[in-house]
Structures are given as C-alpha cells and as structure tokens.
Motif scaffolding. Structure first.
Motif, PDB file in Angstrom:
ATOM      1  N   LEU A   1       2.774  20.292 -28.782  1.00  0.00           N
ATOM      2  CA  LEU A   1       1.315  20.256 -28.722  1.00  0.00           C
ATOM      3  C   LEU A   1       0.731  19.855 -30.070  1.00  0.00           C
ATOM      4  CD1 LEU A   1      -0.883  21.074 -26.581  1.00  0.00           C
ATOM      5  CD2 LEU A   1      -0.994  23.236 -27.764  1.00  0.00           C
ATOM      6  N   LEU A   2       1.224  20.463 -31.130  1.00  0.00           N
ATOM      7  CA  LEU A   2       0.749  20.121 -32.469  1.00  0.00           C
ATOM      8  C   LEU A   2       1.089  18.677 -32.832  1.00  0.00           C
ATOM      9  CD1 LEU A   2       1.538  23.405 -34.428  1.00  0.00           C
ATOM     10  CD2 LEU A   2      -0.695  22.542 -33.710  1.00  0.00           C
ATOM     11  N   LEU A   3       2.282  18.240 -32.482  1.00  0.00           N
ATOM     12  CA  LEU A   3       2.646  16.843 -32.736  1.00  0.00           C
ATOM     13  C   LEU A   3       1.743  15.883 -31.967  1.00  0.00           C
ATOM     14  CD1 LEU A   3       6.548  16.910 -32.752  1.00  0.00           C
ATOM     15  CD2 LEU A   3       5.043  16.328 -34.642  1.00  0.00           C
ATOM     16  N   GLY A   4       1.404  16.244 -30.757  1.00  0.00           N
ATOM     17  CA  GLY A   4       0.506  15.401 -29.966  1.00  0.00           C
ATOM     18  C   GLY A   4      -0.875  15.315 -30.567  1.00  0.00           C
ATOM     19  N   VAL A   5      -1.365  16.427 -31.110  1.00  0.00           N
ATOM     20  CA  VAL A   5      -2.692  16.436 -31.729  1.00  0.00           C
ATOM     21  C   VAL A   5      -2.666  15.663 -33.045  1.00  0.00           C
ATOM     22  CG1 VAL A   5      -4.393  17.922 -32.843  1.00  0.00           C
ATOM     23  CG2 VAL A   5      -3.480  18.548 -30.622  1.00  0.00           C
ATOM     24  N   LEU A   6      -1.632  15.852 -33.825  1.00  0.00           N
ATOM     25  CA  LEU A   6      -1.589  15.261 -35.162  1.00  0.00           C
ATOM     26  C   LEU A   6      -1.146  13.807 -35.180  1.00  0.00           C
ATOM     27  CD1 LEU A   6      -0.018  18.252 -37.109  1.00  0.00           C
ATOM     28  CD2 LEU A   6      -2.428  17.586 -36.984  1.00  0.00           C
ATOM     29  N   SER A   7      -0.385  13.373 -34.199  1.00  0.00           N
ATOM     30  CA  SER A   7       0.203  12.037 -34.280  1.00  0.00           C
ATOM     31  C   SER A   7      -0.601  10.950 -33.589  1.00  0.00           C
ATOM     32  CB  SER A   7       1.614  12.058 -33.701  1.00  0.00           C
ATOM     33  OG  SER A   7       1.562  12.262 -32.319  1.00  0.00           O
ATOM     34  N   THR A   8      -1.626  11.287 -32.856  1.00  0.00           N
ATOM     35  CA  THR A   8      -2.366  10.247 -32.142  1.00  0.00           C
ATOM     36  C   THR A   8      -3.418   9.647 -33.056  1.00  0.00           C
ATOM     37  OG1 THR A   8      -3.837  11.905 -31.233  1.00  0.00           O
ATOM     38  CG2 THR A   8      -2.011  11.200 -29.841  1.00  0.00           C
ATOM     39  N   SER A   9      -3.218   8.399 -33.413  1.00  0.00           N
ATOM     40  CA  SER A   9      -4.207   7.706 -34.228  1.00  0.00           C
ATOM     41  C   SER A   9      -5.119   6.844 -33.358  1.00  0.00           C
ATOM     42  CB  SER A   9      -3.516   6.840 -35.276  1.00  0.00           C
ATOM     43  OG  SER A   9      -2.675   5.907 -34.657  1.00  0.00           O
ATOM     44  N   ILE A  10      -4.672   6.540 -32.151  1.00  0.00           N
ATOM     45  CA  ILE A  10      -5.471   5.761 -31.206  1.00  0.00           C
ATOM     46  C   ILE A  10      -5.899   6.703 -30.091  1.00  0.00           C
ATOM     47  CG2 ILE A  10      -5.448   3.829 -29.594  1.00  0.00           C
ATOM     48  CD1 ILE A  10      -3.180   2.634 -31.238  1.00  0.00           C
ATOM     49  N   SER A  11      -7.150   6.616 -29.691  1.00  0.00           N
ATOM     50  CA  SER A  11      -7.598   7.484 -28.612  1.00  0.00           C
ATOM     51  C   SER A  11      -6.977   7.032 -27.295  1.00  0.00           C
ATOM     52  CB  SER A  11      -9.122   7.481 -28.511  1.00  0.00           C
ATOM     53  OG  SER A  11      -9.567   6.266 -27.977  1.00  0.00           O
ATOM     54  N   LEU A  12      -6.857   7.964 -26.371  1.00  0.00           N
ATOM     55  CA  LEU A  12      -6.248   7.643 -25.083  1.00  0.00           C
ATOM     56  C   LEU A  12      -7.059   6.635 -24.292  1.00  0.00           C
ATOM     57  CD1 LEU A  12      -4.916  11.080 -23.851  1.00  0.00           C
ATOM     58  CD2 LEU A  12      -3.626   9.167 -24.718  1.00  0.00           C
ATOM     59  N   THR A  13      -8.377   6.638 -24.474  1.00  0.00           N
ATOM     60  CA  THR A  13      -9.199   5.688 -23.728  1.00  0.00           C
ATOM     61  C   THR A  13      -8.906   4.263 -24.181  1.00  0.00           C
ATOM     62  OG1 THR A  13     -11.000   6.067 -25.291  1.00  0.00           O
ATOM     63  CG2 THR A  13     -11.064   7.286 -23.230  1.00  0.00           C
ATOM     64  N   GLN A  14      -8.575   4.069 -25.458  1.00  0.00           N
ATOM     65  CA  GLN A  14      -8.217   2.733 -25.925  1.00  0.00           C
ATOM     66  C   GLN A  14      -6.841   2.336 -25.423  1.00  0.00           C
ATOM     67  OE1 GLN A  14      -8.466   3.100 -30.127  1.00  0.00           O
ATOM     68  NE2 GLN A  14     -10.674   2.766 -30.221  1.00  0.00           N
TER      69      GLN A  14
ATOM     70  N   MET B   1       8.776  18.846 -23.833  1.00  0.00           N
ATOM     71  CA  MET B   1       8.264  18.194 -25.041  1.00  0.00           C
ATOM     72  C   MET B   1       7.298  17.059 -24.716  1.00  0.00           C
ATOM     73  SD  MET B   1       9.191  19.679 -27.796  1.00  0.00           S
ATOM     74  CE  MET B   1       8.815  18.434 -29.005  1.00  0.00           C
ATOM     75  N   VAL B   2       7.653  16.226 -23.746  1.00  0.00           N
ATOM     76  CA  VAL B   2       6.782  15.101 -23.394  1.00  0.00           C
ATOM     77  C   VAL B   2       5.444  15.608 -22.854  1.00  0.00           C
ATOM     78  CG1 VAL B   2       6.500  13.173 -21.773  1.00  0.00           C
ATOM     79  CG2 VAL B   2       8.641  13.455 -23.025  1.00  0.00           C
ATOM     80  N   ASN B   3       5.472  16.612 -21.983  1.00  0.00           N
ATOM     81  CA  ASN B   3       4.233  17.145 -21.431  1.00  0.00           C
ATOM     82  C   ASN B   3       3.363  17.775 -22.518  1.00  0.00           C
ATOM     83  OD1 ASN B   3       4.736  16.335 -18.820  1.00  0.00           O
ATOM     84  ND2 ASN B   3       5.722  18.245 -18.256  1.00  0.00           N
ATOM     85  N   SER B   4       3.973  18.478 -23.454  1.00  0.00           N
ATOM     86  CA  SER B   4       3.179  19.097 -24.510  1.00  0.00           C
ATOM     87  C   SER B   4       2.601  18.037 -25.444  1.00  0.00           C
ATOM     88  CB  SER B   4       4.004  20.132 -25.279  1.00  0.00           C
ATOM     89  OG  SER B   4       5.108  19.537 -25.910  1.00  0.00           O
ATOM     90  N   LEU B   5       3.330  16.956 -25.697  1.00  0.00           N
ATOM     91  CA  LEU B   5       2.788  15.860 -26.505  1.00  0.00           C
ATOM     92  C   LEU B   5       1.571  15.232 -25.821  1.00  0.00           C
ATOM     93  CD1 LEU B   5       6.060  14.104 -27.717  1.00  0.00           C
ATOM     94  CD2 LEU B   5       4.293  15.070 -29.176  1.00  0.00           C
ATOM     95  N   VAL B   6       1.679  15.021 -24.519  1.00  0.00           N
ATOM     96  CA  VAL B   6       0.569  14.422 -23.767  1.00  0.00           C
ATOM     97  C   VAL B   6      -0.639  15.357 -23.772  1.00  0.00           C
ATOM     98  CG1 VAL B   6      -0.173  13.717 -21.464  1.00  0.00           C
ATOM     99  CG2 VAL B   6       2.030  12.967 -22.341  1.00  0.00           C
ATOM    100  N   ILE B   7      -0.415  16.647 -23.565  1.00  0.00           N
ATOM    101  CA  ILE B   7      -1.530  17.602 -23.571  1.00  0.00           C
ATOM    102  C   ILE B   7      -2.198  17.626 -24.940  1.00  0.00           C
ATOM    103  CG2 ILE B   7      -2.113  20.062 -23.430  1.00  0.00           C
ATOM    104  CD1 ILE B   7       0.005  20.277 -21.200  1.00  0.00           C
ATOM    105  N   GLY B   8      -1.414  17.582 -25.999  1.00  0.00           N
ATOM    106  CA  GLY B   8      -1.983  17.537 -27.349  1.00  0.00           C
ATOM    107  C   GLY B   8      -2.826  16.293 -27.571  1.00  0.00           C
TER     108      GLY B   8
END
Length: 103
Positions: free
Chosen positions: A19-32, A80-87
């Motif tokens: 979850l933390l990795l998902g929050v911290l690693s996304t530099s592009i928003s999901l809508t883009q 792990m994949v689901n928690s990354l996506v949720i983050g």
C-alpha cells in the motif's frame, strides 16, 4: 495458533508495505494512465462486459488454485499487486479531491 498469528501479521505487513509503495511510487495519475478505457467500457454492450468480467474472474480463480501448487507464492503475489493498486487509487483519489499529502 501462534504460527497462524505470525502468518496473519506477515500478510498484514506485506499488504501495508504494498500500500505504501503504491502511494509513494505513482508519479502519473491513474486517470492519465488509463486513458480511454472507461469510455470504451461505457460504449461496450452489457453482455460483452459480462463476459469480460467472467473471463477475468476465471483467470483469478485459476491463479488462486495454483497457489496450492506453488506453496502460496501466487497468493503473496496477488496480495502485493492488489495492495499496490489500492495505494495508487488512494493517491489518485486524494489528488483529484485537491488534498495535498504531507511532505
């Protein structure tokens, strides 16, 4: 009982880490990154969407059943994949609402 508690704590730790990795690693928003996928889904016939969902769920079921053969590795991968996506979704939602995360 004690070993079960350790496994649950380990799973929770992996989920929070993802979850933390998902929050911290996304530099592009999901809508883009999603682009026109939501509009494509809106224009698809309902039966085709139904088949798409059934196909995805069947793949997921096969993946989970294969966890018995791989001693749970695929289950950990799914966790792990689901928690990354949720983050990533949480970060995108916060950014779209105009809230600024603490820096």
């Amino acid at each position: 009982m004690r070993s079960m508690r350790r496994l649950i704590c380990f799973s929770m730790l992996l989920f929070v880490a993802g979850l933390l990795l998902g929050v911290l690693s996304t530099s592009i928003s999901l809508t883009q990154s999603l682009g026109t996928i939501p509009t494509l889904l809106l224009n698809m016939p309902r039966f085709q969407i139904f088949l798409l969902i059934v196909k995805k769920n069947a793949k997921s079921l096969i993946m989970l059943w294969s966890g018995a053969l791989t001693f749970g590795v695929t289950t950990l991968h799914n966790l792990m994949v689901n928690s990354l996506v949720i983050g990533a979704v949480l970060k995108t939602a916060v950014m779209q609402m105009g809230l600024k995360p603490h820096s």
